[in-house]
Structures are given as structure tokens and as C-alpha cells.
Design a protein around this motif. Structure first.
Motif, PDB file in Angstrom:
ATOM      1  N   CYS A 174     -66.551 -11.639  58.122  1.00 33.55           N
ATOM      2  CA  CYS A 174     -66.098 -10.461  58.848  1.00 33.55           C
ATOM      3  C   CYS A 174     -64.876 -10.861  59.667  1.00 33.55           C
ATOM      4  N   VAL A 175     -63.808 -10.089  59.531  1.00 31.46           N
ATOM      5  CA  VAL A 175     -62.600 -10.305  60.328  1.00 31.46           C
ATOM      6  C   VAL A 175     -62.380  -9.030  61.142  1.00 31.46           C
ATOM      7  N   GLN A 176     -62.165  -9.189  62.429  1.00 29.22           N
ATOM      8  CA  GLN A 176     -61.938  -8.055  63.308  1.00 29.22           C
ATOM      9  C   GLN A 176     -60.525  -8.149  63.875  1.00 29.22           C
ATOM     10  N   ALA A 177     -59.876  -7.010  64.031  1.00 32.70           N
ATOM     11  CA  ALA A 177     -58.512  -6.978  64.567  1.00 32.70           C
ATOM     12  C   ALA A 177     -58.369  -5.799  65.519  1.00 32.70           C
ATOM     13  N   ALA A 178     -57.558  -5.998  66.534  1.00 36.64           N
ATOM     14  CA  ALA A 178     -57.273  -4.924  67.487  1.00 36.64           C
ATOM     15  C   ALA A 178     -55.919  -5.191  68.130  1.00 36.64           C
ATOM     16  N   GLY A 179     -55.310  -4.128  68.619  1.00 30.64           N
ATOM     17  CA  GLY A 179     -54.037  -4.245  69.313  1.00 30.64           C
ATOM     18  C   GLY A 179     -54.153  -3.676  70.710  1.00 30.64           C
ATOM     19  N   LEU A 180     -53.212  -4.041  71.566  1.00 33.19           N
ATOM     20  CA  LEU A 180     -53.206  -3.478  72.912  1.00 33.19           C
ATOM     21  C   LEU A 180     -52.921  -1.986  72.866  1.00 33.19           C
ATOM     22  N   GLY A 181     -52.093  -1.581  71.926  1.00 36.78           N
ATOM     23  CA  GLY A 181     -51.823  -0.163  71.712  1.00 36.78           C
ATOM     24  C   GLY A 181     -52.577   0.300  70.479  1.00 36.78           C
ATOM     25  N   GLN A 182     -52.322   1.505  70.070  1.00 32.71           N
ATOM     26  CA  GLN A 182     -52.972   2.033  68.874  1.00 32.71           C
ATOM     27  C   GLN A 182     -52.294   1.464  67.627  1.00 32.71           C
ATOM     28  N   LEU A 183     -53.091   1.042  66.679  1.00 36.18           N
ATOM     29  CA  LEU A 183     -52.559   0.574  65.405  1.00 36.18           C
ATOM     30  C   LEU A 183     -52.093   1.784  64.600  1.00 36.18           C
ATOM     31  N   SER A 184     -51.112   1.596  63.745  1.00 35.79           N
ATOM     32  CA  SER A 184     -50.572   2.718  62.977  1.00 35.79           C
ATOM     33  C   SER A 184     -51.249   2.842  61.620  1.00 35.79           C
ATOM     34  N   LEU A 185     -51.157   4.036  61.055  1.00 36.06           N
ATOM     35  CA  LEU A 185     -51.672   4.258  59.700  1.00 36.06           C
ATOM     36  C   LEU A 185     -50.946   3.366  58.703  1.00 36.06           C
ATOM     37  N   GLU A 186     -49.658   3.150  58.932  1.00 32.38           N
ATOM     38  CA  GLU A 186     -48.871   2.314  58.034  1.00 32.38           C
ATOM     39  C   GLU A 186     -49.361   0.864  58.057  1.00 32.38           C
ATOM     40  N   SER A 187     -49.621   0.328  59.251  1.00 31.74           N
ATOM     41  CA  SER A 187     -50.088  -1.058  59.338  1.00 31.74           C
ATOM     42  C   SER A 187     -51.486  -1.195  58.741  1.00 31.74           C
ATOM     43  N   PHE A 188     -52.315  -0.182  58.932  1.00 32.73           N
ATOM     44  CA  PHE A 188     -53.654  -0.195  58.337  1.00 32.73           C
ATOM     45  C   PHE A 188     -53.547  -0.184  56.813  1.00 32.73           C
ATOM     46  N   ALA A 189     -52.672   0.659  56.281  1.00 36.89           N
ATOM     47  CA  ALA A 189     -52.487   0.728  54.822  1.00 36.89           C
ATOM     48  C   ALA A 189     -51.963  -0.596  54.268  1.00 36.89           C
ATOM     49  N   GLU A 190     -51.059  -1.232  54.994  1.00 35.04           N
ATOM     50  CA  GLU A 190     -50.530  -2.538  54.556  1.00 35.04           C
ATOM     51  C   GLU A 190     -51.633  -3.586  54.500  1.00 35.04           C
ATOM     52  N   LEU A 191     -52.489  -3.605  55.527  1.00 37.03           N
ATOM     53  CA  LEU A 191     -53.583  -4.575  55.540  1.00 37.03           C
ATOM     54  C   LEU A 191     -54.595  -4.265  54.440  1.00 37.03           C
ATOM     55  N   ARG A 192     -54.891  -2.991  54.262  1.00 39.89           N
ATOM     56  CA  ARG A 192     -55.836  -2.609  53.201  1.00 39.89           C
ATOM     57  C   ARG A 192     -55.338  -3.077  51.835  1.00 39.89           C
ATOM     58  N   GLU A 193     -54.051  -2.913  51.588  1.00 40.85           N
ATOM     59  CA  GLU A 193     -53.454  -3.345  50.321  1.00 40.85           C
ATOM     60  C   GLU A 193     -53.551  -4.867  50.165  1.00 40.85           C
ATOM     61  N   ALA A 194     -53.193  -5.602  51.205  1.00 41.73           N
ATOM     62  CA  ALA A 194     -53.228  -7.074  51.146  1.00 41.73           C
ATOM     63  C   ALA A 194     -54.651  -7.587  50.950  1.00 41.73           C
ATOM     64  N   VAL A 195     -55.598  -6.997  51.655  1.00 42.44           N
ATOM     65  CA  VAL A 195     -56.995  -7.431  51.554  1.00 42.44           C
ATOM     66  C   VAL A 195     -57.579  -7.077  50.190  1.00 42.44           C
ATOM     67  N   SER A 196     -57.126  -5.983  49.602  1.00 39.56           N
ATOM     68  CA  SER A 196     -57.632  -5.611  48.270  1.00 39.56           C
ATOM     69  C   SER A 196     -57.290  -6.677  47.236  1.00 39.56           C
ATOM     70  N   HIS A 197     -56.185  -7.387  47.420  1.00 39.71           N
ATOM     71  CA  HIS A 197     -55.816  -8.477  46.507  1.00 39.71           C
ATOM     72  C   HIS A 197     -56.750  -9.672  46.635  1.00 39.71           C
ATOM     73  N   LEU A 198     -57.486  -9.726  47.749  1.00 42.35           N
ATOM     74  CA  LEU A 198     -58.498 -10.765  47.939  1.00 42.35           C
ATOM     75  C   LEU A 198     -59.880 -10.288  47.479  1.00 42.35           C
ATOM     76  N   GLY A 199     -59.948  -9.039  47.030  1.00 41.72           N
ATOM     77  CA  GLY A 199     -61.234  -8.469  46.639  1.00 41.72           C
ATOM     78  C   GLY A 199     -62.036  -7.968  47.818  1.00 41.72           C
ATOM     79  N   GLY A 200     -61.380  -7.796  48.963  1.00 44.43           N
ATOM     80  CA  GLY A 200     -62.064  -7.391  50.179  1.00 44.43           C
ATOM     81  C   GLY A 200     -61.941  -5.913  50.472  1.00 44.43           C
ATOM     82  N   MET A 201     -62.533  -5.522  51.580  1.00 48.38           N
ATOM     83  CA  MET A 201     -62.558  -4.128  52.004  1.00 48.38           C
ATOM     84  C   MET A 201     -62.107  -4.053  53.458  1.00 48.38           C
ATOM     85  N   THR A 202     -61.318  -3.027  53.786  1.00 47.22           N
ATOM     86  CA  THR A 202     -60.798  -2.824  55.140  1.00 47.22           C
ATOM     87  C   THR A 202     -61.250  -1.459  55.639  1.00 47.22           C
TER      88      THR A 202
END
Length: 154
Positions: A76-104
Motif C-alpha cells: 500500500c502506498v499513500q500520498a497526500a499534498g498540502l494543497g488539493q491534488l489535481s485530476l491531472e496529477s491523479f490521472a498521471e499516477l493512475r497511468e504510471a501505476v497501471s504499467h506496474l499492474g497496480g490500482m490507484t
């Protein structure tokens, strides 16, 4: 990766995540599958609770404290920012993690992000993806939420 355990049949567990500034207990509710009287297989990695991931079998007390009885196949990997994370950054991470076979996953307000990845992927590969993602975002931090391995923090 084992992200899809047996059907849940509506079972949820309430785990102690910590204490609020007021001293009140803070809990997180997670989907789970009962495997014994007080044993549950976690079906989703937590966003606030530390110490477990999807696929782990936990012994849970009435107050939400838990013990990992059997480690599952996921980190389990957890992430948070001091401000609100953007939909774009979430989509980028989801794409990168999918290449590892993971789920975001994240709540609609994106106040935190949870990544579930198979242990077999290896910590270096996960760290590389998370570090590359976090490098492009101001004031974001990530960490391994289940600390059952050495040298696995960012």
C-alpha cells in the motif's frame, strides 16, 4: 496481483487511524471479507490507516485496533499534498501505476491517493514511479502504508 478477493457480501471493517486534535479516535472503514470470528481479509488498501494493505488478513478488535495475522501479496502506498491534488496529477499516477499492474484510488476531493501494487513488482520499481510522479507536484509526499519491509519510505 491479488486485488479481487472473494465477493464482499457487504462486509466492512472499522480500523483505528489515529486521533484528531480534539483527542477523539479517528477510524477508517474498509471493505473486507470475513474469514473467521474476528478475522477479516482486507479488500481495499487504506488511505489513512498505516500497517496493512489489500489482501492482508487482520484480527480486529471492537475499538478498531488490529493485528496483521497474514500478509497478503500487496503493498500500500499513500500520498497526500498540502494543497488539493489535481485530476491531472491523479490521472498521471493512475497511468504510471497501471504499467506496474497496480490500482490507484482517491476520494472525490482528492485529499489523498492510495496505490495498491503487488509486492512482486519490487520496491525499487514502485519508488521510481512514485518519485517521478511526486517530482512534478509541489508539496506532495508519499510513503508506504504497510511498513513490513525495510528501507521502503520516501
Amino acid at each position: 496481483m491479488t486485488l479481487d478477493p472473494q465477493p464482499l457480501a457487504g462486509t466492512h471493517i472499522r480500523l483505528l487511524a489515529g486521533q484528531a486534535a480534539s483527542g477523539r479516535a479517528v477510524h477508517e472503514v474498509l471493505p473486507a471479507r470475513a474469514v473467521g470470528a474476528d478475522l477479516f481479509e482486507v479488500a481495499g488498501s487504506p488511505g489513512m490507516v498505516l500497517g496493512c494493505a489489500a489482501g492482508d488478513v487482520l484480527r480486529v478488535t471492537d475499538d478498531g485496533q488490529f493485528e496483521v495475522v497474514e500478509r497478503g501479496e500487496n503493498l500500500c502506498v499513500q500520498a497526500a499534498g498540502l494543497g488539493q491534488l489535481s485530476l491531472e496529477s491523479f490521472a498521471e499516477l493512475r497511468e504510471a501505476v497501471s504499467h506496474l499492474g497496480g490500482m490507484t484510488e482517491a476520494p472525490p476531493d482528492l485529499r489523498f491517493i492510495v496505490v495498491t501494487v503487488a509486492r512482486t513488482v519490487g520496491i525499487p520499481a514502485i519508488e521510481q514511479v512514485m518519485d517521478a510522479w511526486a517530482a512534478g507536484i509541489d508539496e506532495v509526499e508519499w510513503w508506504f502504508g504497510n511498513g513490513d519491509h525495510a528501507d521502503a519510505s520516501a
